[in-house]
Design a protein around this motif. Sequence first.
Motif, PDB file in Angstrom:
ATOM      1  N   ILE A 183      -5.550  32.109  15.979  1.00 29.36           N
ATOM      2  CA  ILE A 183      -4.318  32.459  14.361  1.00 29.36           C
ATOM      3  C   ILE A 183      -6.034  31.952  13.053  1.00 29.36           C
ATOM      4  O   ILE A 183      -6.673  31.486  13.603  1.00 29.36           O
ATOM      5  CB  ILE A 183      -3.619  31.235  14.092  1.00 29.36           C
ATOM      6  N   ASP A 184      -4.604  33.189  12.133  1.00 31.12           N
ATOM      7  CA  ASP A 184      -5.449  33.189  11.169  1.00 31.12           C
ATOM      8  C   ASP A 184      -6.217  32.047  10.299  1.00 31.12           C
ATOM      9  O   ASP A 184      -5.161  31.451  10.810  1.00 31.12           O
ATOM     10  CB  ASP A 184      -5.110  33.760  10.087  1.00 31.12           C
ATOM     11  N   ALA A 185      -7.192  31.531  10.073  1.00 34.54           N
ATOM     12  CA  ALA A 185      -7.341  30.170   9.235  1.00 34.54           C
ATOM     13  C   ALA A 185      -6.786  29.841   8.011  1.00 34.54           C
ATOM     14  O   ALA A 185      -6.252  28.736   8.227  1.00 34.54           O
ATOM     15  CB  ALA A 185      -8.648  29.806   8.856  1.00 34.54           C
ATOM     16  N   ARG A 186      -6.128  30.910   7.816  1.00 35.97           N
ATOM     17  CA  ARG A 186      -4.822  30.689   6.230  1.00 35.97           C
ATOM     18  C   ARG A 186      -3.867  29.731   7.151  1.00 35.97           C
ATOM     19  O   ARG A 186      -3.238  29.409   6.224  1.00 35.97           O
ATOM     20  CB  ARG A 186      -4.674  31.586   5.264  1.00 35.97           C
ATOM     21  N   GLN A 187      -3.312  30.953   7.743  1.00 36.50           N
ATOM     22  CA  GLN A 187      -1.968  31.063   8.520  1.00 36.50           C
ATOM     23  C   GLN A 187      -1.971  29.091   9.379  1.00 36.50           C
ATOM     24  O   GLN A 187      -1.644  28.364   9.210  1.00 36.50           O
ATOM     25  CB  GLN A 187      -1.735  31.951   9.982  1.00 36.50           C
ATOM     26  N   ARG A 188      -3.438  28.881  10.243  1.00 35.74           N
ATOM     27  CA  ARG A 188      -3.423  27.584  10.413  1.00 35.74           C
ATOM     28  C   ARG A 188      -3.723  26.770   9.987  1.00 35.74           C
ATOM     29  O   ARG A 188      -3.551  25.495   9.525  1.00 35.74           O
ATOM     30  CB  ARG A 188      -4.805  27.967  11.522  1.00 35.74           C
ATOM     31  N   GLY A 189      -4.289  27.235   8.666  1.00 37.43           N
ATOM     32  CA  GLY A 189      -4.477  25.839   7.866  1.00 37.43           C
ATOM     33  C   GLY A 189      -2.218  25.295   6.744  1.00 37.43           C
ATOM     34  O   GLY A 189      -2.422  23.595   7.022  1.00 37.43           O
ATOM     35  N   GLU A 190      -1.788  26.535   6.877  1.00 37.35           N
ATOM     36  CA  GLU A 190       0.013  25.758   6.612  1.00 37.35           C
ATOM     37  C   GLU A 190      -0.093  25.362   8.099  1.00 37.35           C
ATOM     38  O   GLU A 190       1.308  24.420   7.653  1.00 37.35           O
ATOM     39  CB  GLU A 190       0.296  27.193   6.606  1.00 37.35           C
ATOM     40  N   ILE A 191      -0.064  25.400   9.348  1.00 36.91           N
ATOM     41  CA  ILE A 191       1.207  24.918  10.621  1.00 36.91           C
ATOM     42  C   ILE A 191      -0.100  23.549  10.325  1.00 36.91           C
ATOM     43  O   ILE A 191       1.327  22.962  10.282  1.00 36.91           O
ATOM     44  CB  ILE A 191      -0.017  25.716  11.556  1.00 36.91           C
ATOM     45  N   LEU A 192      -1.362  23.237  10.459  1.00 38.07           N
ATOM     46  CA  LEU A 192      -1.625  22.358   9.990  1.00 38.07           C
ATOM     47  C   LEU A 192      -1.247  21.257   8.720  1.00 38.07           C
ATOM     48  O   LEU A 192      -1.121  19.868   8.545  1.00 38.07           O
ATOM     49  CB  LEU A 192      -2.741  21.647  10.613  1.00 38.07           C
ATOM     50  N   GLY A 193      -1.144  21.875   8.047  1.00 36.49           N
ATOM     51  CA  GLY A 193      -0.497  21.055   6.749  1.00 36.49           C
ATOM     52  C   GLY A 193       0.049  19.934   6.458  1.00 36.49           C
ATOM     53  O   GLY A 193       0.064  18.507   6.082  1.00 36.49           O
ATOM     54  N   PRO A 194       1.577  19.828   7.624  1.00 38.77           N
ATOM     55  CA  PRO A 194       1.934  18.617   7.455  1.00 38.77           C
ATOM     56  C   PRO A 194       1.809  17.876   7.852  1.00 38.77           C
ATOM     57  O   PRO A 194       2.094  16.266   7.835  1.00 38.77           O
ATOM     58  CB  PRO A 194       3.659  18.729   7.789  1.00 38.77           C
ATOM     59  N   TYR A 195       0.754  17.686   9.028  1.00 36.67           N
ATOM     60  CA  TYR A 195       0.307  16.837  10.272  1.00 36.67           C
ATOM     61  C   TYR A 195      -1.203  15.958   9.543  1.00 36.67           C
ATOM     62  O   TYR A 195      -2.010  15.079   9.682  1.00 36.67           O
ATOM     63  CB  TYR A 195      -0.421  17.132  11.102  1.00 36.67           C
ATOM     64  N   LEU A 196      -1.174  16.255   8.016  1.00 32.80           N
ATOM     65  CA  LEU A 196      -2.761  16.342   7.791  1.00 32.80           C
ATOM     66  C   LEU A 196      -3.462  14.700   7.281  1.00 32.80           C
ATOM     67  O   LEU A 196      -4.625  14.084   7.969  1.00 32.80           O
ATOM     68  CB  LEU A 196      -2.977  16.505   5.770  1.00 32.80           C
ATOM     69  N   GLN A 197      -2.169  13.658   6.819  1.00 32.35           N
ATOM     70  CA  GLN A 197      -1.698  12.291   7.188  1.00 32.35           C
ATOM     71  C   GLN A 197      -2.570  11.739   8.434  1.00 32.35           C
ATOM     72  O   GLN A 197      -3.353  11.266   8.638  1.00 32.35           O
ATOM     73  CB  GLN A 197      -0.765  12.074   6.309  1.00 32.35           C
ATOM     74  N   ALA A 198      -2.034  12.192   9.222  1.00 26.60           N
ATOM     75  CA  ALA A 198      -2.239  12.419  10.941  1.00 26.60           C
ATOM     76  C   ALA A 198      -3.494  12.370  11.716  1.00 26.60           C
ATOM     77  O   ALA A 198      -4.418  11.329  12.283  1.00 26.60           O
ATOM     78  CB  ALA A 198      -0.940  12.348  11.701  1.00 26.60           C
ATOM     79  N   LEU A 199      -4.274  13.366  11.007  1.00 26.61           N
ATOM     80  CA  LEU A 199      -5.732  14.105  11.543  1.00 26.61           C
ATOM     81  C   LEU A 199      -6.509  13.699  10.978  1.00 26.61           C
ATOM     82  O   LEU A 199      -7.579  13.464  11.198  1.00 26.61           O
ATOM     83  CB  LEU A 199      -5.084  15.283  11.131  1.00 26.61           C
ATOM     84  N   ASP A 200      -6.215  12.112  10.029  1.00 30.80           N
ATOM     85  CA  ASP A 200      -7.371  11.701   8.847  1.00 30.80           C
ATOM     86  C   ASP A 200      -7.563  10.019   9.881  1.00 30.80           C
ATOM     87  O   ASP A 200      -6.261   9.245   9.493  1.00 30.80           O
ATOM     88  CB  ASP A 200      -6.958  11.395   7.703  1.00 30.80           C
ATOM     89  N   ASP A 201      -8.276   9.874  10.236  1.00 31.71           N
ATOM     90  CA  ASP A 201      -8.295   8.781  11.117  1.00 31.71           C
ATOM     91  C   ASP A 201      -9.026   7.808  10.300  1.00 31.71           C
ATOM     92  O   ASP A 201      -9.102   6.482  10.810  1.00 31.71           O
ATOM     93  CB  ASP A 201      -9.020   8.781  12.468  1.00 31.71           C
ATOM     94  N   GLY A 202      -9.654   8.052   9.593  1.00 32.51           N
ATOM     95  CA  GLY A 202     -10.188   6.831   7.917  1.00 32.51           C
ATOM     96  C   GLY A 202     -11.632   7.017   8.714  1.00 32.51           C
ATOM     97  O   GLY A 202     -12.056   5.777   7.956  1.00 32.51           O
ATOM     98  N   LEU A 203     -11.949   7.138   9.443  1.00 34.06           N
ATOM     99  CA  LEU A 203     -13.665   7.494  10.030  1.00 34.06           C
ATOM    100  C   LEU A 203     -14.333   8.599   9.809  1.00 34.06           C
ATOM    101  O   LEU A 203     -13.738   9.687   9.478  1.00 34.06           O
ATOM    102  CB  LEU A 203     -13.331   7.059  11.562  1.00 34.06           C
TER     103      LEU A 203
END
Length: 339
Positions: free
Chosen positions: A183-203
């Motif tokens: 998927i185009d990087a821009r579209q992929r960014g929009e798809i993953l946007g709502p998950y940004l907090q979950a995607l960061d494990d703080g490490l």
Amino acid sequence: MKDFSKKLLYASGLLGLYHRLRNAGSLTVVMFHRTLSPEDPRWRTCDPDYTLSTTYLSQSLAFFKRHYNVVSLQQVLEARRTGAALPARALLITFDDGWSDNADYALPELQRAGLPGLMFVVADAVGTQQPFFQERLISAWRRGLLRVDDLARAMAPALAEAWKPEDESMASLRKAIAHLEKIDARQRGEILGPYLQALDDGLRHMVDVGELNRLQAGGVALGLHGKTHTPMTLATDVDAELGGARAELARHLGQPVPNAESMSFPHGAHTPEIAERARQAGYELVFTSVPVLNPVAPQPGWLLGRTGFETDTVVDGKGRFRPDWLALYLFRKQARRLA
């Protein structure tokens, strides 16, 4: 019985003899990614298929010392440039991506074994904290913060063909990631946007400049793995991924002129035309993920194959390191010049 036969074949020395005779004139290039101690907090969030425990790495290095003559990038470059002979059964150890754990764990293991290595660095990832989106998705899933069916629904409008996961397994997650990669990087960014907090494990996962300097001082050469980790076959500007990566790494290291002589393709993705463009961009050695051994006479080629090194390559279901598996895996690879 079949497993016993493998052990016997290795223990008898017949596999080693076969290797010494068959592969004397070949360069084997092995490809690692991450290595971590199970006590490290990054262990529980990493991609388990591409992360080797420090114990297994140590045992793998001992295997290499027993059956190969481990060489440095500089030795391969000299063989390419001047025709200088590489030792029989030469082997080059490489690491992809630029993980900080390579400095924390792989470097000390290499130094204990007295062996050189080569790290292929994603230039734009140097000094960042979180890894690539693929690894961040696996991390969130392993921490129970992401469901594959939710991800599938989120990306459904962007898919050319309908896809539904069979279950909530790692295999289904990998299929979802494979779809996202297209998927185009821009579209992929929009798809993953709502998950940004979950995607960061703080490490912190990616190598920084201080660690790059420490790796170089410890005998690990640096090559490039693209500027952004985008597969070259999907990149909108291949030249920026090639030349831009060299310039960015030089900037990180405070060098006035880019001097990285080697690179590997992110995800192994390339075409003959892209490989030639890498060569024209000044990379003397270009590494693929084609799992072949590389003939070295009269000199090594500029386009080289590499053999992936994953946990199930060396570890059985009981958690035991299996040198017989590794021997059967490496010794019998086809020898073929790629260019």
